[in-house]
Structure formats: C-alpha cells, structure tokens
Write a protein that holds these residues in place. Structure first.
Motif, short mmCIF file in Angstrom:
data_model
loop_
_atom_site.label_atom_id
_atom_site.label_comp_id
_atom_site.label_asym_id
_atom_site.label_seq_id
_atom_site.Cartn_x
_atom_site.Cartn_y
_atom_site.Cartn_z
N SER A 193 1.33 -1.26 0.45
CA SER A 193 -0.29 -0.03 0.65
C SER A 193 0.42 0.92 0.01
O SER A 193 0.86 2.32 -0.20
CB SER A 193 -0.79 -0.32 1.08
OG SER A 193 0.00 -0.13 2.65
N ALA A 213 -9.35 -9.51 -2.35
CA ALA A 213 -8.36 -9.54 -3.26
C ALA A 213 -7.12 -9.09 -2.12
O ALA A 213 -6.93 -9.43 -0.81
CB ALA A 213 -8.18 -7.70 -3.39
N LEU A 264 -3.38 -8.53 0.32
CA LEU A 264 -3.47 -7.25 0.72
C LEU A 264 -2.27 -7.49 1.66
O LEU A 264 -2.21 -8.46 3.21
CB LEU A 264 -4.63 -7.33 1.95
CG LEU A 264 -5.94 -6.24 1.32
CD1 LEU A 264 -7.18 -6.39 2.51
CD2 LEU A 264 -5.85 -5.20 1.22
N ALA A 265 -0.65 -7.31 1.60
CA ALA A 265 -0.03 -7.33 1.63
C ALA A 265 -0.29 -7.12 2.99
O ALA A 265 -0.35 -5.85 3.33
CB ALA A 265 1.00 -6.79 1.34
N TYR A 279 -1.99 -8.43 5.52
CA TYR A 279 -3.18 -8.23 5.61
C TYR A 279 -3.49 -10.42 5.59
O TYR A 279 -3.84 -11.22 6.18
CB TYR A 279 -4.81 -7.64 5.92
CG TYR A 279 -3.78 -6.84 5.91
CD1 TYR A 279 -5.12 -6.00 7.19
CD2 TYR A 279 -3.11 -5.16 5.65
CE1 TYR A 279 -4.67 -4.76 8.55
CE2 TYR A 279 -3.08 -4.13 6.03
CZ TYR A 279 -3.73 -3.64 7.00
OH TYR A 279 -3.10 -2.60 7.92
N ALA A 305 1.11 -9.48 -2.48
CA ALA A 305 1.71 -10.24 -3.60
C ALA A 305 3.34 -10.69 -2.70
O ALA A 305 4.18 -10.18 -1.65
CB ALA A 305 2.04 -8.75 -4.07
N GLN A 327 -0.04 -15.10 -5.74
CA GLN A 327 -0.29 -13.58 -6.45
C GLN A 327 1.61 -13.77 -6.46
O GLN A 327 2.32 -13.76 -5.22
CB GLN A 327 -0.30 -12.86 -6.08
CG GLN A 327 -0.42 -11.54 -7.31
CD GLN A 327 -1.61 -10.26 -6.10
OE1 GLN A 327 -1.02 -9.84 -5.52
NE2 GLN A 327 -2.08 -9.96 -6.94
N ASN A 365 1.27 -9.90 -10.76
CA ASN A 365 1.14 -8.81 -10.02
C ASN A 365 1.52 -7.26 -11.44
O ASN A 365 2.92 -7.17 -10.94
CB ASN A 365 1.00 -9.01 -9.01
CG ASN A 365 0.67 -7.00 -7.79
OD1 ASN A 365 1.49 -5.60 -8.82
ND2 ASN A 365 0.06 -7.03 -6.63
N HIS A 400 -7.43 -2.09 -10.99
CA HIS A 400 -7.80 -1.66 -9.90
C HIS A 400 -7.67 -0.36 -10.30
O HIS A 400 -6.36 -0.03 -11.03
CB HIS A 400 -6.42 -1.55 -8.64
CG HIS A 400 -6.79 -0.22 -7.54
ND1 HIS A 400 -5.56 -0.68 -6.74
CD2 HIS A 400 -7.71 0.59 -7.28
CE1 HIS A 400 -5.68 0.32 -6.36
NE2 HIS A 400 -6.91 1.13 -6.12
N TYR A 458 -3.04 4.87 -2.99
CA TYR A 458 -4.00 4.84 -2.23
C TYR A 458 -4.53 5.89 -2.44
O TYR A 458 -5.83 6.04 -1.84
CB TYR A 458 -3.58 3.98 -1.95
CG TYR A 458 -3.60 2.80 -1.32
CD1 TYR A 458 -4.37 1.63 -1.92
CD2 TYR A 458 -2.48 2.74 -2.04
CE1 TYR A 458 -4.21 -0.17 -2.81
CE2 TYR A 458 -1.21 0.26 -2.29
CZ TYR A 458 -2.43 -0.42 -2.77
OH TYR A 458 -1.86 -1.38 -3.33
N SER A 461 -11.34 -3.37 -8.73
CA SER A 461 -10.69 -3.32 -7.43
C SER A 461 -11.05 -1.85 -6.86
O SER A 461 -11.07 -1.37 -8.45
CB SER A 461 -9.57 -4.05 -7.37
OG SER A 461 -8.75 -3.27 -6.51
N GLY A 462 -11.29 -1.11 -5.78
CA GLY A 462 -11.06 0.04 -5.84
C GLY A 462 -12.66 -0.21 -5.30
O GLY A 462 -13.41 0.77 -6.20
N VAL A 507 -14.39 -0.58 -2.67
CA VAL A 507 -15.80 -1.56 -2.18
C VAL A 507 -15.58 -1.81 -1.13
O VAL A 507 -14.76 -2.05 -0.46
CB VAL A 507 -15.87 -2.80 -2.67
CG1 VAL A 507 -16.77 -3.78 -2.49
CG2 VAL A 507 -15.26 -2.73 -4.45
C1 LIG Z 1 -2.19 -2.85 2.93
C2 LIG Z 1 -2.34 -2.98 1.08
C3 LIG Z 1 -1.38 -4.11 0.29
C4 LIG Z 1 -1.87 -4.78 -0.19
N1 LIG Z 1 -1.27 -5.56 -1.05
C5 LIG Z 1 -1.43 -6.06 -2.23
C6 LIG Z 1 -0.97 -7.05 -2.38
O1 LIG Z 1 -0.15 -7.55 -2.06
N2 LIG Z 1 -1.73 -7.63 -3.51
C7 LIG Z 1 -2.26 -7.12 -5.01
O2 LIG Z 1 -2.93 -7.40 -5.41
N3 LIG Z 1 -2.77 -6.03 -4.32
C8 LIG Z 1 -2.69 -5.20 -3.23
N4 LIG Z 1 -3.17 -4.10 -2.56
C9 LIG Z 1 -4.31 -3.70 -3.10
C10 LIG Z 1 -5.61 -4.25 -3.42
O3 LIG Z 1 -5.46 -5.14 -3.56
C11 LIG Z 1 -6.93 -3.14 -3.27
O4 LIG Z 1 -6.99 -3.18 -5.53
C12 LIG Z 1 -6.69 -1.92 -3.49
O5 LIG Z 1 -6.92 -1.94 -2.06
C13 LIG Z 1 -8.01 -1.51 -3.83
O6 LIG Z 1 -8.97 -1.94 -3.26
P1 LIG Z 1 -9.85 -0.51 -2.14
O7 LIG Z 1 -10.36 1.18 -2.45
O8 LIG Z 1 -11.14 -1.15 -2.31
O9 LIG Z 1 -9.02 -0.63 -0.77
C14 LIG Z 1 -3.23 -3.71 -1.12
C15 LIG Z 1 -3.78 -2.86 -0.73
C16 LIG Z 1 -3.34 -2.74 0.70
C17 LIG Z 1 -4.21 -1.51 0.67
#
Ligand SMILES: Cc1cc2nc3c(=O)[nH]c(=O)nc-3n(C[C@H](O)[C@H](O)[C@H](O)COP(=O)(O)O)c2cc1C
Length: 460
Positions: A4, A58, A60-61, A63, A84, A121, A208, A285, A293, A321-322, A324
């Motif tokens: 992020s 999705a 979420l590195a 998490y 990822a 991923q 990714n 996204h 972000y 994505s984005g 939601v």
């Molecule tokens: C803390 C964090 C870690 C993320 N890690 C990844 C990841 O490892 N792989 C990936 O495809 N997207 C990752 N994303 C992107 C999310 O999957 C998503 O595309 C992005 O947060 C937009 O969606 P949202 O606005 O609904 O959160 C990450 C986003 C955040 C905030």
C-alpha cells in the motif's frame, strides 16, 4: 512499508456519477437471472470451479494471510488471492532478499484444505525468474526449493515437500473438505493435461502489475511495468509459457501508470496482450500507479475498460477493484461498470461479514450487521488461526499478538463502544491480552444470530 505504500487512505467515494443510486438487490437479481444462482459468468466457474459468487477477497500485503482468508471463507467468500510474493523471495525459499514491502513466504502457503480456491500472486522484475517462481508455486506440493532456484538459472526440476497450516506443535488445522468433484476438473471442465487439479496448491497464478511501491535498483516490478509495456508483455508471456495449459493465469493491473494518453494506451496494449495470450481474466484497480491509494477509484474509467474489452471479445472476463467498502458496493460496482466480480480489499479488513452480507443480497435478503457475540467468536477464531499461520515464527504468540493489533483496531469499528475497544486492542501483546479484551468488552450484547459464524472455534 506495505504494498500500500504509507498512504492508504480512509474510505473515499468512487467517481461514478449515478452509482450511489443503483439498487444492490436489483443488480444481484439481474446476475441471478443472467448466470443462475451463483451470479457468476460461466467462464469464471469453468476456470476456477467453486468460485460461486461475484466477489472475492483481494490480495492485501500484511493482512490477507491464510488466517484472514479462512475467516473470509467461513463467511461466504468464494475465492481469495494471496499477498503479492516477490518471485525472488519464493525462489530463495523466503531467505536472502529484502521483502519488507511484500507478503512473507509463510503467508502465501495455502492454509490447508479449507483455503481453496486460492490464487497465488507473484510479482517480479525478470521474466525467467517470474516463470520459475510461477512453476514453483503450483508445484510446491511436489518439488524442493533448492531445485527451483536451479530451474531459474539452469533449467532443472526435482521432487520435494509441501506446507500446510499448522498450530505450534504441528497439528494441521482447517475444516471442511474441498469437494472432490471440483478438484478433479481442469479449467475447461476436462481432466486437465498432465496436472490434475487435485495436485494444485493454487487454482490460478495471478501476475501483479499493480503494486505502486517504487522499483528497486532501477528495475520495474508490479505497477511500474505499466510504464514499460514491452517488458510487461514479456513477463506475462514468460509466466503463461512456463505453466501447463491446465493452470489458469490471471493478471492484476492498475487502470494506467498515470493519467497521460500515452500511459492509457500502454495499459490497453498490455491488457489486450494478456487476453490474447490466454489469461483468464484481469482484475483492474481503477486508480493509477501514481495515485497509489489516494483519492477515489475511477469507476467511470473502469466502465470504459470493460466496454472496450467486450467490444474486442464479448466473452472477456474483467474484475474490478477500488472503493468497495460494503456489500452494497460490490453490486454497485458490478451494476455501474459491468465487471464480472468485485474485489473486496480494505473493506474486508476486520469485516468478514461483508461476504455474508453479499451472499444475503444475492439471496434477496437484507444484509445483517454482526452481533457482539458473533464478533467475539470471530475475534477468537482469527487469533487462533493466526497463531497457526505464525507457528514458524521465533516467538509465535508474541508475533501474533503484534500482528493482530491492526485487525483488532478494524474489528473494533463494529463494536458499540468502538473507540474504547480500539484502544484496548492497541495494547495487546499475546493471546491472554486478546482474550481479556474479549472477556471485558465482548461478553455481553445482543444474542448472536442463529447459524452465523458457522462452526466457530468457540462452539467446537
Ligand atoms: C495494505 C494493502 C496491501 C495491498 N497488497 C496487495 C497485494 O499484495 N496484492 C494486490 O494485488 N493488491 C494489493 N493491494 C491492493 C488491493 O488489493 C486493492 O486493489 C486496493 O486496495 C483497492 O481497493 P480498495 O480501495 O477497495 O481498498 C493492497 C492494498 C493495501 C491497502
């Protein structure tokens, strides 16, 4: 710093004039009319049997480890993506490379039989290493780490061992069996070629091309490939060519590197090339890489991306994505943009109920908020699962206590005394502290709904 970057922002509305007026239930009804009970395009279920709802968790590195994924699945999430993982980290068996900004190796191991279907991923900078790492991901049940490093540099393979989610002490955890009939099918419903699905750790490999974290040693990776379309296409080709036809590949991209027409064109080329090569779907996204972000996700641009993809081939599957943030947003995004499924990302941190609510909307029912007792059950369950995921850490309980704080903070948002509970979670160091917060803040409240939080650890 996570994938992020350091600037993940609070919920912001997507740019989508009129989307807020869309009725989530109407959209769900249309999906059911069009595709049957699951509401999912048939191509999606053909590629990943068991993907039976138009939403997923999705990557979420930091998490979305096996613990978070299993909790999501127990609440109705049909499909998850790992964090990822850097190709080099995987090839090195998790050793020897800086990986502070990406998923840890143990977080990317499927969490037992319950943690399917799962996309693994990968991201990287060298096509050859990406290809070898992709092979290692799908083969990790059968091959040894050392040999995969050889493959990357010399081209050799040999037998090895696998990993599953276990508690400290070795007990494997995870409940519910993945239905055998679904495991046996290939992506086109056949038995697959030389790999039966029963052998696969991952239902798909997701490349990714989205992570905005800066390139290292002037090499592109993640979303930075969007500014170098030739290189991005070479990476996609290398992964597709390395894997057997029975292993589906998918790609995650930003809607562009930035807002210049040149970069928008580069995105279109990459996306088109991915479908032409046989990538089953793309998750877009709807923020740019430059945007990280910050600011809204452009659902209006996503709608254009979907329209253009379908003009080229009406059967192209696109996920979005984005922004939601709720179950209703899943259907608003689908209704507004035409994507086949919506990724739930920050909206499901500390909120696995979003998946249950989406299922309810699909069934024509009103989504229900979690009772305090349900919250308590899930908090207990999540900590135990996290302890299992972290069993390999030097001090598993202390490590888990620390990593669970950020979840506690988000879970606290559902509590009637949110601020007080949030402060309590901030001070957690281990299981005992966690349980004290649960005992003191979650022991009374509305009666839990019957049949929810299916089979929580507290019940078993
Ligand atoms: C803390 C964090 C870690 C993320 N890690 C990844 C990841 O490892 N792989 C990936 O495809 N997207 C990752 N994303 C992107 C999310 O999957 C998503 O595309 C992005 O947060 C937009 O969606 P949202 O606005 O609904 O959160 C990450 C986003 C955040 C905030």
């Amino acid at each position: 710093m996570g994938c992020s970057g350091s600037n993940a922002t609070a919920p912001s509305p997507a740019i989508a004039p009129g989307a807020e007026a869309l009725d989530a239930r109407r959209v769900a009804e249309r999906l059911v009319r069009e595709y049957g009970e699951s509401g999912v395009h048939p191509r999606v279920r053909e590629v990943v049997p068991g993907f039976d709802g138009p939403f997923f968790q999705a990557g979420l590195a930091g998490y979305s480890d096996a613990a978070m994924r299993i909790i999501a699945r127990r609440h109705g999430c049909p499909y998850c993506v790992t964090e990822a993982l850097l190709d080099r980290t995987l090839l090195a068996g998790g050793r020897g490379f800086a990986k502070a900004d990406l998923g840890e190796l143990h977080d990317n191991v499927p969490g037992g039989e319950e943690d399917h279907p799962l996309a693994g991923q990968l991201m990287g900078s060298e096509p050859r290493e990406m290809a070898a790492a992709a092979l290692k991901l799908v083969e990790q049940g059968k091959r040894a780490d050392r040999e995969y490093r050889r493959l990357a540099y010399n081209g050799a393979l040999a037998p090895g061992a696998e990993g599953h989610l276990r508690l400290p002490g070795g007990e494997q955890i995870g409940r519910g069996r993945w239905p055998k009939g679904q495991m046996a099918k290939g992506p086109n419903g056949s038995g697959g070629d030389d790999h039966s699905r029963a052998d696969l750790s991952f239902a798909a490999i997701d490349v990714n091309l989205a992570c905005p974290v800066k390139k290292i040693a002037s090499k592109a990776r993640g979303g930075h490939w969007l500014a170098e379309p030739e290189g991005a296409i070479r990476m996609l080709e290398a992964v597709r060519e390395a894997l057997p036809a029975s292993v589906p590949t998918t790609v995650k991209l930003r809607r562009s590197f930035d807002d210049t027409p040149e970069m928008a064109e580069a995105f279109r080329r990459i996306l088109d090339a991915a479908y032409e090569m046989g990538y089953a779907w793309a998750t877009v996204h709807a923020r740019t890489v430059e945007q990280k972000y910050v600011g809204p996700s452009r659902w209006d641009v996503l709608r254009q991306v979907v329209r253009e993809a379908r003009r080229r081939d009406p059967e192209r599957v696109v996920f979005g994505s984005g922004d939601v943030w709720s179950a209703e947003d899943v259907f608003r995004m689908i209704g507004y943009t035409g994507v086949n499924a919506a990724a739930v990302a920050r909206g499901c941190i500390g909120n696995p109920w979003v998946f249950r609510q989406a299922r309810r909307i699909m069934a024509g029912e009103a989504p229900a908020a979690p009772s305090v007792q349900e919250q308590r059950a899930v908090l207990e369950e999540h900590f135990t699962l996290a302890l299992a995921v972290n069993a390999g850490a030097r001090r598993p309980e202390a490590y888990t206590g620390k990593t669970m704080r950020k979840f506690g903070i988000r879970f606290a948002e559902h509590h009637p005394r949110a601020e007080e509970v949030r402060r309590r979670f901030v001070g957690v160091c281990g299981l005992e502290d966690w349980r004290s917060v649960l005992e003191e803040c979650y022991s009374s409240g509305p009666v839990a709904e019957r049949g929810s939080v299916a089979g929580s650890l507290l019940d078993s």
